[in-house]
Design a protein around this motif. Structure first.
Motif, PDB file in Angstrom:
ATOM      1  N   SER A 180       0.849  -1.193   0.000  1.00  0.00           N
ATOM      2  CA  SER A 180       0.000   0.000   0.000  1.00  0.00           C
ATOM      3  C   SER A 180       0.881   1.239   0.000  1.00  0.00           C
ATOM      4  O   SER A 180       1.990   1.226   0.551  1.00  0.00           O
ATOM      5  CB  SER A 180      -0.919   0.023   1.227  1.00  0.00           C
ATOM      6  OG  SER A 180      -1.705  -1.152   1.303  1.00  0.00           O
ATOM      7  N   THR A 181       0.386   2.304  -0.606  1.00  0.00           N
ATOM      8  CA  THR A 181       1.096   3.580  -0.646  1.00  0.00           C
ATOM      9  C   THR A 181       0.419   4.568   0.287  1.00  0.00           C
ATOM     10  O   THR A 181      -0.807   4.688   0.294  1.00  0.00           O
ATOM     11  CB  THR A 181       1.119   4.146  -2.081  1.00  0.00           C
ATOM     12  OG1 THR A 181       1.810   3.223  -2.929  1.00  0.00           O
ATOM     13  CG2 THR A 181       1.829   5.486  -2.127  1.00  0.00           C
ATOM     14  N   LEU A 182       1.226   5.282   1.095  1.00  0.00           N
ATOM     15  CA  LEU A 182       0.689   6.227   2.073  1.00  0.00           C
ATOM     16  C   LEU A 182       0.725   7.663   1.582  1.00  0.00           C
ATOM     17  O   LEU A 182      -0.133   8.464   1.940  1.00  0.00           O
ATOM     18  CB  LEU A 182       1.473   6.116   3.386  1.00  0.00           C
ATOM     19  CG  LEU A 182       1.394   4.764   4.098  1.00  0.00           C
ATOM     20  CD1 LEU A 182       2.280   4.751   5.332  1.00  0.00           C
ATOM     21  CD2 LEU A 182      -0.049   4.469   4.491  1.00  0.00           C
ATOM     22  N   GLY A 183       1.718   8.025   0.803  1.00  0.00           N
ATOM     23  CA  GLY A 183       1.834   9.401   0.350  1.00  0.00           C
ATOM     24  C   GLY A 183       3.255   9.711  -0.063  1.00  0.00           C
ATOM     25  O   GLY A 183       4.074   8.806  -0.248  1.00  0.00           O
ATOM     26  N   GLN A 184       3.542  10.987  -0.170  1.00  0.00           N
ATOM     27  CA  GLN A 184       4.859  11.424  -0.619  1.00  0.00           C
ATOM     28  C   GLN A 184       5.341  12.560   0.270  1.00  0.00           C
ATOM     29  O   GLN A 184       4.545  13.400   0.693  1.00  0.00           O
ATOM     30  CB  GLN A 184       4.822  11.871  -2.071  1.00  0.00           C
ATOM     31  CG  GLN A 184       6.173  11.966  -2.743  1.00  0.00           C
ATOM     32  CD  GLN A 184       6.059  11.918  -4.264  1.00  0.00           C
ATOM     33  OE1 GLN A 184       4.984  12.092  -4.823  1.00  0.00           O
ATOM     34  NE2 GLN A 184       7.171  11.670  -4.940  1.00  0.00           N
ATOM     35  N   ILE A 185       6.651  12.596   0.545  1.00  0.00           N
ATOM     36  CA  ILE A 185       7.225  13.662   1.355  1.00  0.00           C
ATOM     37  C   ILE A 185       8.416  14.257   0.611  1.00  0.00           C
ATOM     38  O   ILE A 185       8.962  13.640  -0.304  1.00  0.00           O
ATOM     39  CB  ILE A 185       7.658  13.160   2.750  1.00  0.00           C
ATOM     40  CG1 ILE A 185       8.759  12.103   2.647  1.00  0.00           C
ATOM     41  CG2 ILE A 185       6.471  12.626   3.539  1.00  0.00           C
ATOM     42  CD1 ILE A 185       9.401  11.767   3.982  1.00  0.00           C
ATOM     43  N   PRO A 186       8.831  15.479   1.004  1.00  0.00           N
ATOM     44  CA  PRO A 186       9.995  16.093   0.353  1.00  0.00           C
ATOM     45  C   PRO A 186      11.291  15.401   0.769  1.00  0.00           C
ATOM     46  O   PRO A 186      11.287  14.506   1.625  1.00  0.00           O
ATOM     47  CB  PRO A 186       9.947  17.541   0.864  1.00  0.00           C
ATOM     48  CG  PRO A 186       9.206  17.463   2.151  1.00  0.00           C
ATOM     49  CD  PRO A 186       8.195  16.373   1.980  1.00  0.00           C
ATOM     50  N   LYS A 187      12.392  15.812   0.185  1.00  0.00           N
ATOM     51  CA  LYS A 187      13.689  15.256   0.562  1.00  0.00           C
ATOM     52  C   LYS A 187      13.947  15.481   2.045  1.00  0.00           C
ATOM     53  O   LYS A 187      13.641  16.548   2.570  1.00  0.00           O
ATOM     54  CB  LYS A 187      14.801  15.892  -0.274  1.00  0.00           C
ATOM     55  CG  LYS A 187      14.770  15.469  -1.736  1.00  0.00           C
ATOM     56  CD  LYS A 187      15.953  16.047  -2.504  1.00  0.00           C
ATOM     57  CE  LYS A 187      15.932  15.581  -3.958  1.00  0.00           C
ATOM     58  NZ  LYS A 187      17.079  16.132  -4.722  1.00  0.00           N
ATOM     59  N   PHE A 188      14.518  14.481   2.705  1.00  0.00           N
ATOM     60  CA  PHE A 188      14.680  14.528   4.156  1.00  0.00           C
ATOM     61  C   PHE A 188      16.011  13.899   4.539  1.00  0.00           C
ATOM     62  O   PHE A 188      16.656  13.224   3.732  1.00  0.00           O
ATOM     63  CB  PHE A 188      13.518  13.785   4.829  1.00  0.00           C
ATOM     64  CG  PHE A 188      13.496  12.310   4.494  1.00  0.00           C
ATOM     65  CD1 PHE A 188      14.061  11.376   5.338  1.00  0.00           C
ATOM     66  CD2 PHE A 188      12.924  11.866   3.309  1.00  0.00           C
ATOM     67  CE1 PHE A 188      14.061  10.030   5.015  1.00  0.00           C
ATOM     68  CE2 PHE A 188      12.914  10.515   2.976  1.00  0.00           C
ATOM     69  CZ  PHE A 188      13.487   9.597   3.836  1.00  0.00           C
ATOM     70  N   ASP A 189      16.389  14.092   5.808  1.00  0.00           N
ATOM     71  CA  ASP A 189      17.620  13.491   6.317  1.00  0.00           C
ATOM     72  C   ASP A 189      17.350  12.208   7.092  1.00  0.00           C
ATOM     73  O   ASP A 189      18.105  11.254   7.005  1.00  0.00           O
ATOM     74  CB  ASP A 189      18.366  14.499   7.206  1.00  0.00           C
ATOM     75  CG  ASP A 189      18.815  15.720   6.425  1.00  0.00           C
ATOM     76  OD1 ASP A 189      19.302  15.544   5.292  1.00  0.00           O
ATOM     77  OD2 ASP A 189      18.678  16.847   6.928  1.00  0.00           O
ATOM     78  N   SER A 190      16.291  12.199   7.893  1.00  0.00           N
ATOM     79  CA  SER A 190      15.888  10.991   8.611  1.00  0.00           C
ATOM     80  C   SER A 190      14.393  11.050   8.862  1.00  0.00           C
ATOM     81  O   SER A 190      13.761  12.093   8.662  1.00  0.00           O
ATOM     82  CB  SER A 190      16.660  10.844   9.933  1.00  0.00           C
ATOM     83  OG  SER A 190      16.379  11.920  10.803  1.00  0.00           O
ATOM     84  N   ALA A 191      13.825   9.925   9.310  1.00  0.00           N
ATOM     85  CA  ALA A 191      12.367   9.859   9.435  1.00  0.00           C
ATOM     86  C   ALA A 191      11.968   8.793  10.443  1.00  0.00           C
ATOM     87  O   ALA A 191      12.752   7.895  10.766  1.00  0.00           O
ATOM     88  CB  ALA A 191      11.732   9.563   8.081  1.00  0.00           C
ATOM     89  N   GLN A 192      10.730   8.901  10.930  1.00  0.00           N
ATOM     90  CA  GLN A 192      10.115   7.851  11.730  1.00  0.00           C
ATOM     91  C   GLN A 192       8.637   7.817  11.395  1.00  0.00           C
ATOM     92  O   GLN A 192       7.940   8.835  11.504  1.00  0.00           O
ATOM     93  CB  GLN A 192      10.303   8.085  13.236  1.00  0.00           C
ATOM     94  CG  GLN A 192       9.697   6.965  14.087  1.00  0.00           C
ATOM     95  CD  GLN A 192       9.849   7.189  15.578  1.00  0.00           C
ATOM     96  OE1 GLN A 192      10.662   8.014  16.013  1.00  0.00           O
ATOM     97  NE2 GLN A 192       9.072   6.491  16.379  1.00  0.00           N
ATOM     98  N   ILE A 193       8.156   6.674  10.972  1.00  0.00           N
ATOM     99  CA  ILE A 193       6.734   6.508  10.665  1.00  0.00           C
ATOM    100  C   ILE A 193       6.023   6.118  11.956  1.00  0.00           C
ATOM    101  O   ILE A 193       6.364   5.110  12.583  1.00  0.00           O
ATOM    102  CB  ILE A 193       6.533   5.461   9.567  1.00  0.00           C
ATOM    103  CG1 ILE A 193       7.197   5.945   8.260  1.00  0.00           C
ATOM    104  CG2 ILE A 193       5.048   5.179   9.335  1.00  0.00           C
ATOM    105  CD1 ILE A 193       7.325   4.898   7.189  1.00  0.00           C
ATOM    106  N   ILE A 194       5.041   6.934  12.348  1.00  0.00           N
ATOM    107  CA  ILE A 194       4.333   6.706  13.608  1.00  0.00           C
ATOM    108  C   ILE A 194       3.169   5.745  13.405  1.00  0.00           C
ATOM    109  O   ILE A 194       2.906   4.869  14.216  1.00  0.00           O
ATOM    110  CB  ILE A 194       3.812   8.044  14.184  1.00  0.00           C
ATOM    111  CG1 ILE A 194       4.943   9.088  14.244  1.00  0.00           C
ATOM    112  CG2 ILE A 194       3.199   7.835  15.556  1.00  0.00           C
ATOM    113  CD1 ILE A 194       6.107   8.703  15.102  1.00  0.00           C
ATOM    114  N   SER A 195       2.452   5.915  12.298  1.00  0.00           N
ATOM    115  CA  SER A 195       1.314   5.057  11.967  1.00  0.00           C
ATOM    116  C   SER A 195       1.060   5.185  10.465  1.00  0.00           C
ATOM    117  O   SER A 195       1.815   5.857   9.756  1.00  0.00           O
ATOM    118  CB  SER A 195       0.067   5.485  12.760  1.00  0.00           C
ATOM    119  OG  SER A 195      -0.413   6.732  12.286  1.00  0.00           O
TER     120      SER A 195
END
Length: 257
Positions: free
Chosen positions: A184-199
């Motif tokens: 499944s696809t959730l969406g798109q975000i801009p360029k980033f350095d790090s991330a954490q998916i909460i839900s």
């Protein structure tokens, strides 16, 4: 004028302001996480440490090179990934080695893995970069089961839990795969350095020393207002935001929408 003023006011994203609770000195090459029992996990000199007050455990295996990633979903089955040697080590809660896997030695079907995470039912999430396929590796059967078709774009970031493998590709597209192979696809975000998916609805990503709370549904990213000049790593756990600077761990209370 007033209509324009109100419209501008509502169009601005409201910042999220955490409250600093505590800080603790920590000299480390990389902070990994804090568990529910208050233990800190970190890497220093390519040695893996677990520490709480006067308790200190460590694990080192310099023959396998650099520790690429640590999975701490289960403190009783910690997963260390050594990408350079295509190997995984599992540890118990006192950092004693319990299992060792070298995926180059799998008979008939060797794997070159670039992503590893603990999955349910004695399995590992594995991304096989030879075939560009995501799958599950069974501890006991020592068998790799592909779940996906070959990926079209490289993985920039990944995160796992027992039932899902999340990833962000080189185009910023956020997706996940469950243990049955449904993607499944959730969406798109801009360029980033790090991330954490909460839900499956929200995530937090970092650009420079700034954090943003991102809603997949409306594609909005309010800023998390931090008085930090250096953010080496961040972690959100329950209602706490943990920031690792270059010399200390700072814990904040954060009320996320």
């Amino acid at each position: 004028f007033w209509i324009l003023f109100v419209a501008i006011g509502f169009s601005q994203e409201k910042k999220i302001t955490p409250i600093l609770l505590s800080s603790q000195q920590l000299v480390a090459d990389e902070f990994i996480a804090m568990d529910s029992f208050g233990y800190y996990y970190y890497i220093k000199g390519n040695v893996f440490y677990k520490q709480k007050e006067n308790e200190l455990f460590q694990y080192k295996n310099l023959s396998l090179g650099k520790i690429k990633r640590v999975d701490l979903q289960n403190p009783l089955k910690i997963v260390l990934f050594y990408e350079g040697f295509n190997s995984v080590i599992t540890l118990d809660n006192q950092l004693n080695e319990t299992l060792s896997f070298n995926f180059s030695k799998i008979q008939n079907n060797p794997i070159v893995t670039s992503a590893v995470g603990l999955a349910s039912q004695n399995r590992l999430w594995i991304f096989n970069s030879l075939q560009m396929q995501l799958g599950l590796y069974d501890f006991n059967k020592q068998v790799f089961q592909p779940l996906s078709q070959p990926f079209q774009n490289p993985i920039q970031f990944y995160q796992t839990d027992y039932n899902q493998f999340y990833w962000i590709d080189s185009n910023g597209l956020v997706s996940f795969c469950d243990v049955f192979g449904k993607i499944s696809t959730l969406g798109q975000i801009p360029k980033f350095d790090s991330a954490q998916i909460i839900s499956n609805e929200v995530m937090v990503y970092q650009i420079g020393n700034q954090l943003y709370y991102h809603y997949f549904k409306n594609n909005k990213s309010p800023q998390i207002d931090l008085d930090e000049k250096i953010v080496e790593k961040f972690l959100i756990k329950d209602q706490f935001l943990i920031i690792f600077t270059n010399s200390e761990i700072r814990t904040y209370q954060i009320n996320l929408p």
